[in-house]
Design an enzyme around this catalytic site. Structure first.
Site, PDB file in Angstrom:
ATOM      1  N   GLU A 131       0.814  -1.210   0.000  1.00  0.00           N
ATOM      2  CA  GLU A 131       0.000   0.000   0.000  1.00  0.00           C
ATOM      3  C   GLU A 131       0.847   1.259   0.000  1.00  0.00           C
ATOM      4  O   GLU A 131       0.673   2.151  -0.833  1.00  0.00           O
ATOM      5  CB  GLU A 131      -0.941   0.002   1.207  1.00  0.00           C
ATOM      6  CG  GLU A 131      -1.827   1.232   1.269  1.00  0.00           C
ATOM      7  CD  GLU A 131      -2.718   1.358   0.050  1.00  0.00           C
ATOM      8  OE1 GLU A 131      -2.431   2.209  -0.804  1.00  0.00           O
ATOM      9  OE2 GLU A 131      -3.688   0.609  -0.059  1.00  0.00           O
ATOM     10  N   ASP A 191       1.176   4.150  -2.940  1.00  0.00           N
ATOM     11  CA  ASP A 191       0.757   5.517  -2.640  1.00  0.00           C
ATOM     12  C   ASP A 191       1.849   6.530  -2.953  1.00  0.00           C
ATOM     13  O   ASP A 191       1.624   7.515  -3.665  1.00  0.00           O
ATOM     14  CB  ASP A 191       0.360   5.632  -1.166  1.00  0.00           C
ATOM     15  CG  ASP A 191      -0.925   4.911  -0.830  1.00  0.00           C
ATOM     16  OD1 ASP A 191      -1.672   4.558  -1.757  1.00  0.00           O
ATOM     17  OD2 ASP A 191      -1.168   4.691   0.367  1.00  0.00           O
ATOM     18  N   SER A 202      -7.186   2.652  -4.195  1.00  0.00           N
ATOM     19  CA  SER A 202      -6.023   3.178  -3.485  1.00  0.00           C
ATOM     20  C   SER A 202      -4.879   3.484  -4.444  1.00  0.00           C
ATOM     21  O   SER A 202      -3.854   4.018  -4.024  1.00  0.00           O
ATOM     22  CB  SER A 202      -5.562   2.189  -2.411  1.00  0.00           C
ATOM     23  OG  SER A 202      -5.439   0.895  -2.935  1.00  0.00           O
ATOM     24  N   ASP A 208     -16.489  12.021 -18.940  1.00  0.00           N
ATOM     25  CA  ASP A 208     -17.684  11.379 -18.402  1.00  0.00           C
ATOM     26  C   ASP A 208     -17.594   9.860 -18.594  1.00  0.00           C
ATOM     27  O   ASP A 208     -17.391   9.376 -19.710  1.00  0.00           O
ATOM     28  CB  ASP A 208     -18.925  11.932 -19.104  1.00  0.00           C
ATOM     29  CG  ASP A 208     -20.206  11.661 -18.337  1.00  0.00           C
ATOM     30  OD1 ASP A 208     -20.123  11.114 -17.210  1.00  0.00           O
ATOM     31  OD2 ASP A 208     -21.284  12.007 -18.852  1.00  0.00           O
ATOM     32  N   GLY A 234     -23.114  12.511 -16.626  1.00  0.00           N
ATOM     33  CA  GLY A 234     -22.946  13.410 -15.487  1.00  0.00           C
ATOM     34  C   GLY A 234     -22.471  12.666 -14.258  1.00  0.00           C
ATOM     35  O   GLY A 234     -21.869  11.599 -14.341  1.00  0.00           O
ATOM     36  N   ASP A 236     -22.400  10.271 -11.132  1.00  0.00           N
ATOM     37  CA  ASP A 236     -23.067   9.027 -10.754  1.00  0.00           C
ATOM     38  C   ASP A 236     -22.370   8.442  -9.538  1.00  0.00           C
ATOM     39  O   ASP A 236     -21.253   8.829  -9.189  1.00  0.00           O
ATOM     40  CB  ASP A 236     -23.087   8.029 -11.919  1.00  0.00           C
ATOM     41  CG  ASP A 236     -21.702   7.693 -12.439  1.00  0.00           C
ATOM     42  OD1 ASP A 236     -20.933   7.066 -11.697  1.00  0.00           O
ATOM     43  OD2 ASP A 236     -21.389   8.060 -13.593  1.00  0.00           O
TER      44      ASP A 236
END
Length: 613
Positions: A262, A266, A507, A552, A576, A578
Site C-alpha cells: 500500500e 501511494d 487506493s 464522463d 454526469g 453518478d
C-alpha cells in the site's frame, strides 16, 4: 491483499478491535493474529497506555460557516484559511469542562488539544478509572499488547462531557482500507504507468510542473506503513522521472515487518504525478479521529493528503462482531464527531482525498450479499468533508502512443504500457473481458450524513435516471453521494522490494488525483492564489461551468464486489455525476483552464467591490 497471488488476503477483515461500546459484551475476544497471554503481570499493568478522549467541540455552526466561505470559489472569502491555533481556539471546549475531565481521569497525564485530550496512564490506574480489568495479549510475531478486557464505564462526573474514548479497547490491527491486489491475469493487455495518467488525463499544458514550495502527502496506518526510498528511486528511474524522494515524515516510524504494497503504491504515484512537489508520508497508529486531529494539531501539514483506507460507515465502532474502538458512543456519534475534525482540516486549507473502496456498493461487510441487500457505504469516503475517489479501467483497444518510460521499451515488462483509452467503471464483472479488474469501484450514499448543497444539482440529475439506480429501499437518496471524482484503478506498475509488480485499487486512483491536485496547487501559487483546500465545491462548480473538464464515464456499475458478482443491485454509471465514478475522470488541461476562469471571475468581482467601496 494477494501478493503475487500467493499470500492470503488480510484486508477483507476488520482491524482487531476488541472491547466494546458501553452496550456491548463484557470480555475481549481473541483474533487469528492475537491470543490471550497466560498471565497479565504486574509489569504489564505498570505499562503507560496512550488514549484519546473526544470532547464536545464549541462553535460548530461557525466552523461550518467558515468552511463554506473559504471553500466556495465564488466567495470573496475563498482561500482565506485559518491557522491551526485559530481553529483550536474557535472550537475549544470550555476550560472548566476540560479541568473536570482531567480530574476524573487522574493520574492520567493529558495534553489539551482544544476539544479533545491525548492522555496516558498506567493500565492499573485506568482499570480503576474506567472500572474494567486490562488483559495482556500476544501476537504470533511475539508482540505483546495490553487492552481493556471489557467495556469502559465512564466516571459519572464526566459522562455528559465525553463523546467517546479511543485507544484502550483495540489491539494492533490489520488496516481498514481498500485492498491492493496483484494483477496476475496474463490476459490483461496493458500496464498503467505515470505516462498513462498524463496522456489519458491531458496533463500536458505548457509550464505545468510541481514546486518544492507546494506539498502533497500520503497517509499510512498501522499494519501497512512500510515504504522504501530505494523502491521509490528505482521507480523514478524506470519511469524516466529521475530522482523521486520522500521529503518529510510525520508520526511513528515505519514498521519494517509491515507489508510494503500500500505505502509503496501511494508514494510512487503521488510523487510521480505531482512531480517536483515536496512529498510527505504521514503515519498514523490509530484510526480516523486520531488521524484527523493529528492534521489539525500539527505545526505543518501537506496541502493535499491521500488516504487509501476505509471501512463500513455502519461499523466504525464495530470491527469484530460486538467489538468497539470508540467506547461511549455509537457509529453515528463517531462519524459525526470525526466529521468535525475533517471540517477543521478543510478550514486549514488542506485537501483530504479518500479512496471510495474496492468492493462496490456493498462493501466488504457483506461481499456476497447473503445477509442484507441494502448498500453499505464506506467511511470516511462518505464524509461530506473529504473528496472521495472512485476507480475506472480501460475497455476496448488501448493506444500505446506517446509512452516514453524506459521500463516500457525493449520488452522489459510482460505487458505493453498504456498511452490512452476508453474508460468504464472498474469492476470484477466477467463481462469486462480481458480488462476485467480485480476490484470494483466503491460508491453510494451515506446513511448518516445528509447531501451537501454543493452536490445537490449533480446528484438530483442522477437520481432522475431511474435505470441507473437500485430500488429506493436499498439506499438513502437524501444522503451524501460519493465518489466525487475517479481515476484508473487497474494494473498499475510499481517497484516493490526491488521487483516489478502490478496492482489494482481505488487506493491507486487516490494518490493519482492527489498528485494532480498538487500540480493545481503549484500552478495556483505562481499567481499568488491559495491552495485548493476542501476541493468539492470547486470541483462541482467546475463541472457546472464546463462538464468537459471531466471525462464522463457512462458504462458499467458497482453491483459486483471484489469477491464476485453475487449481488443483484448496484449503482450504474450514467451521464454526469453518478454513484459509481462521480463526476468522471479529470480532463486536466481543461479542468485547470476552467478553475482559472472561476478564479478570474471572482477576482474581477472583488476588484469591482473594492473600486465601489
Amino acid at each position: 491483499y494477494q501478493m503475487m497471488q500467493t499470500v492470503r488476503s488480510r484486508t477483507g477483515r476488520s482491524w482487531a478491535a476488541l472491547a466494546l461500546c458501553v452496550c456491548g459484551t463484557t470480555s475481549v475476544t481473541a483474533t487469528q493474529d492475537w491470543h490471550r497471554a497466560r498471565a497479565t503481570t504486574a509489569t504489564d499493568l505498570a505499562e503507560m497506555l496512550p488514549f484519546t478522549v473526544a470532547l464536545h467541540p464549541a462553535n460548530t455552526a461557525e466552523l461550518d460557516r467558515i468552511l463554506t466561505a473559504v471553500s466556495d470559489p465564488e466567495s470573496v472569502e475563498y482561500g482565506r484559511y485559518l491557522s491551526s491555533s485559530e481553529v483550536v481556539r474557535l472550537t475549544a471546549t470550555d476550560l472548566t469542562t476540560v479541568a473536570r475531565v482531567e480530574a476524573a481521569l487522574s493520574p492520567a497525564v493529558c495534553t489539551n488539544r482544544g476539544d479533545s485530550l491525548r492522555c496516558a496512564a498506567p493500565a492499573s490506574e485506568l482499570a480503576r478509572v474506567f472500572s474494567t480489568p486490562f488483559a495482556a495479549f500476544e501476537a504470533s510475531t511475539g508482540e505483546r499488547a495490553l487492552v481493556a478486557d471489557g467495556p469502559l464505564t465512564m466516571p459519572a462526573s464526566i459522562a455528559d462531557d465525553v463523546v467517546f474514548v479511543a485507544g484502550l479497547t483495540e489491539l494492533p490491527w490489520s488496516p481498514k482500507r481498500p485492498s491492493v491486489v496483484t494483477s496476475g491475469d496474463p490476459a490483461q493487455q496493458v500496464a498503467v504507468v505515470p505516462d498513462s495518467i498524463r496522456l489519458t488525463y491531458n496533463v500536458t499544458p505548457a509550464g505545468i510542473a510541481g514546486a518544492k514550495t507546494t506539498s502533497q502527502g500520503v497517509a499510512e496506518f498501522g499494519g501497512a506503513n512500510n515504504e522504501k526510498q530505494s523502491d521509490l528511486s528505482l521507480f523514478g528511474a524506470a519511469t524516466g522521472l529521475g530522482n523521486l524522494s520522500i521529503d518529510r515524515r510525520f508520526g511513528p516510524p515505519n514498521d519494517p515487518q509491515a507489508d510494503l504494497t500500500e505505502a509503496t503504491l501511494d508514494i510512487q504515484y503521488i510523487a510521480s504525478i505531482g512531480h517536483g512537489n515536496t512529498n510527505w508520508v504521514w503515519n498514523s497508529k490509530d484510526w480516523m479521529f486520531e488521524f484527523a486531529t493529528s492534521l489539525v494539531s500539527a505545526a505543518e501539514r501537506p496541502s493535499v493528503i491521500s488516504v487509501s483506507y476505509a471501512w463500513s460507515e455502519s461499523e466504525q465502532c464495530h470491527g469484530l462482531p460486538g467489538a468497539s474502538n470508540c467506547s461511549g458512543t455509537d457509529n453515528a456519534g463517531y462519524v459525526n464527531r470525526t466529521n468535525v475534525e475533517f471540517q477543521k482540516v478543510g478550514v486549514l486549507g488542506t485537501t483530504v482525498l479518500v479512496a471510495s473502496g474496492d468492493s462496490g456498493a456493498h462493501g466488504r461487510t457483506d461481499k456476497m450479499c447473503l445477509f442484507n441487500p441494502k448498500m453499505h457505504p464506506t467511511y470516511p469516503a462518505a464524509s461530506p468533508f473529504v473528496t472521495a475517489v472512485g476507480g475506472t479501467q480501460y475497455s476496448g483497444p488501448v493506444s500505446t502512443d506517446g509512452v516514453t518510460s524506459p521500463i516500457c521499451s525493449g520488452g522489459k515488462l510482460r505487458l505493453p504500457c498504456a498511452g490512452s483509452g476508453h474508460e468504464v467503471t472498474a469492476s470484477t464483472d466477467p463481462k469486462a473481458g480481458k480488462q476485467k479488474s480485480q476490484i470494483t469501484s466503491g460508491g453510494g450514499f451515506s446513511e448518516l450524513t445528509p447531501q451537501p448543497a454543493w452536490q445537490h444539482d449533480a446528484v438530483a440529475a442522477y437520481l432522475a435516471q431511474s435505470d441507473a439506480l437500485p430500488p429506493a429501499k436499498l439506499f438513502n437518496a437524501g444522503g451524501r453521494g460519493y465518489p466525487d471524482i475517479s481515476a484508473l484503478a487497474h494494473s498499475y506498475y510499481i517497484k516493490i522490494g526491488g521487483n516489478d509488480g502490478f496492482v489494482d485499487g481505488t487506493s491507486a486512483a487516490t494518490p493519482v488525483v492527489g498528485g494532480l491536485i498538487g500540480l493545481i496547487n503549484a500552478h495556483r501559487a505562481k499567481s499568488g492564489r491559495p491552495a485548493v483546500g476542501f476541493a468539492n465545491p470547486l470541483l462541482y462548480k467546475a463541472f457546472a461551468t464546463d462538464p468537459t473538464a471531466f471525462n464522463d464515464v457512462t458504462e458499467g456499475s458497482n453491483r459486483c464486489t471484489e469477491s464476485g458478482c453475487s449481488c443483484k443491485e448496484g449503482f450504474g454509471a450514467a451521464t454526469g455525476w453518478d454513484a459509481a465514478t462521480g463526476l468522471g475522470t479529470p480532463n486536466f488541461g481543461r479542468l485547470l483552464a476552467v478553475i482559472d476562469q472561476i478564479d478570474e471571475a471572482r477576482e474581477r468581482l472583488m476588484a469591482a467591490q473594492t473600486a465601489n467601496a
